[in-house]
Design a protein around this motif. Structure first.
Motif, short mmCIF file in Angstrom:
data_model
loop_
_atom_site.label_atom_id
_atom_site.label_comp_id
_atom_site.label_asym_id
_atom_site.label_seq_id
_atom_site.Cartn_x
_atom_site.Cartn_y
_atom_site.Cartn_z
N SER A 1 0.83 -1.21 0.00
CA SER A 1 0.00 0.00 0.00
C SER A 1 0.86 1.25 0.00
N MET A 2 1.89 1.26 0.81
CA MET A 2 2.77 2.42 0.88
C MET A 2 3.44 2.68 -0.48
N LEU A 3 3.89 1.61 -1.11
CA LEU A 3 4.50 1.75 -2.44
C LEU A 3 3.49 2.29 -3.45
N ASN A 4 2.27 1.77 -3.41
CA ASN A 4 1.25 2.23 -4.34
C ASN A 4 0.94 3.72 -4.14
N LEU A 5 0.87 4.17 -2.90
CA LEU A 5 0.61 5.58 -2.66
C LEU A 5 1.70 6.43 -3.30
N ALA A 6 2.94 6.03 -3.14
CA ALA A 6 4.04 6.80 -3.73
C ALA A 6 3.95 6.78 -5.26
N MET A 7 3.74 5.61 -5.83
CA MET A 7 3.70 5.52 -7.30
C MET A 7 2.51 6.27 -7.88
N LEU A 8 1.34 6.12 -7.27
CA LEU A 8 0.16 6.80 -7.79
C LEU A 8 0.27 8.31 -7.61
N GLY A 9 0.89 8.73 -6.53
CA GLY A 9 1.14 10.16 -6.34
C GLY A 9 2.08 10.70 -7.40
N VAL A 10 3.16 9.99 -7.65
CA VAL A 10 4.13 10.40 -8.67
C VAL A 10 3.48 10.44 -10.05
N LEU A 11 2.64 9.45 -10.33
CA LEU A 11 1.96 9.40 -11.64
C LEU A 11 0.79 10.37 -11.73
N ASN A 12 0.45 10.99 -10.60
CA ASN A 12 -0.66 11.95 -10.53
C ASN A 12 -1.96 11.31 -11.02
N ARG A 13 -2.33 10.21 -10.37
CA ARG A 13 -3.55 9.46 -10.69
C ARG A 13 -4.52 9.57 -9.52
N PRO A 14 -5.23 10.70 -9.39
CA PRO A 14 -6.04 10.94 -8.20
C PRO A 14 -7.16 9.94 -7.97
N ASN A 15 -7.80 9.43 -9.00
CA ASN A 15 -8.88 8.47 -8.77
C ASN A 15 -8.35 7.19 -8.16
N ALA B 1 -5.71 12.61 -0.45
CA ALA B 1 -5.51 11.83 0.77
C ALA B 1 -6.23 12.45 1.95
N HIS B 2 -6.17 13.76 2.07
CA HIS B 2 -6.82 14.44 3.19
C HIS B 2 -8.33 14.18 3.19
N GLU B 3 -8.93 14.24 2.01
CA GLU B 3 -10.37 13.98 1.88
C GLU B 3 -10.71 12.56 2.34
N VAL B 4 -9.91 11.59 1.91
CA VAL B 4 -10.17 10.19 2.27
C VAL B 4 -9.94 9.97 3.76
N ILE B 5 -8.85 10.50 4.29
CA ILE B 5 -8.54 10.33 5.71
C ILE B 5 -9.64 10.94 6.57
N LYS B 6 -10.11 12.13 6.20
CA LYS B 6 -11.19 12.76 6.97
C LYS B 6 -12.46 11.91 6.94
N LEU C 1 -5.46 6.93 -6.59
CA LEU C 1 -4.89 7.30 -5.29
C LEU C 1 -5.97 7.30 -4.21
N LYS C 2 -7.13 7.83 -4.54
CA LYS C 2 -8.24 7.86 -3.57
C LYS C 2 -8.56 6.45 -3.08
N ASN C 3 -8.71 5.51 -4.00
CA ASN C 3 -9.01 4.13 -3.63
C ASN C 3 -7.89 3.52 -2.79
N HIS C 4 -6.65 3.83 -3.15
CA HIS C 4 -5.53 3.22 -2.46
C HIS C 4 -5.22 3.87 -1.12
N VAL C 5 -5.59 5.13 -0.93
CA VAL C 5 -5.46 5.71 0.41
C VAL C 5 -6.41 4.98 1.35
N ALA C 6 -7.64 4.77 0.91
CA ALA C 6 -8.58 4.01 1.74
C ALA C 6 -8.05 2.60 2.01
N GLY C 7 -7.51 1.97 0.98
CA GLY C 7 -6.93 0.64 1.14
C GLY C 7 -5.74 0.65 2.09
N ALA C 8 -4.91 1.67 1.99
CA ALA C 8 -3.75 1.78 2.87
C ALA C 8 -4.18 1.89 4.33
#
Length: 139
Positions: free
Chosen positions: A74-88, A130-135, A90-97
């Motif tokens: 999950s941590m790796l995916n967050l970094a990769m999706l953030g770098v690739l700027n894939r917000p949709n 990430a902030h939206e998902v965490i909240k 990233l949203k799913n993977h923040v929840a998964g993380a």
């Protein structure tokens, strides 16, 4: 390219059922049962091969390996999706993380790395998502 992987692009599916089933279980655990079942139930002739590919290869063949914990993946995916700027995604993977035990503090640190190595705009967008998902998960 493996013959099975190539089959997805040729319109034939020689899916490995055991790997698919493992992937389906992991995908539901990480992303959420409701999301996954909706993605699969709404798939049509055009999108079904992608759903099957993602489930078998991403979730079964990769996430199903024992070399890394789900938290680390999950941590790796967050970094990769953030770098690739894939917000949709990233949203799913923040929840998964969060489901996989990644803390909001750890997510913040990962996204600070994204901002430094991928650029401030990618970091800003990643933080916003990430902030939206965490909240929503801590409310």
């Amino acid at each position: 390219m493996s013959a099975r992987f190539a089959s997805y692009w040729k319109g034939t599916n020689n899916m490995d059922q055991k790997t698919y089933d493992l992937g389906l279980s992991i995908r539901k655990d990480v992303i959420g049962k409701e999301f996954v079942e909706k993605a699969l139930s709404t798939a049509d002739d055009f999108t079904r091969p992608l759903q099957e590919l993602v489930t078998e290869y991403c979730w079964g063949a990769c996430w199903g390996r024992e070399g890394l914990s789900r938290k680390t993946r999950s941590m790796l995916n967050l970094a990769m999706l953030g770098v690739l700027n894939r917000p949709n995604e990233l949203k799913n993977h923040v929840a998964g993380a969060l489901r996989n035990g990644v803390t909001p503090d750890e997510i913040r640190e990962i996204l600070l790395q994204v901002a430094i190595y991928a650029g401030i705009p990618a970091g800003v967008d990643s933080f916003r998502v990430a902030h939206e998902v965490i909240k929503s998960h801590t409310a």
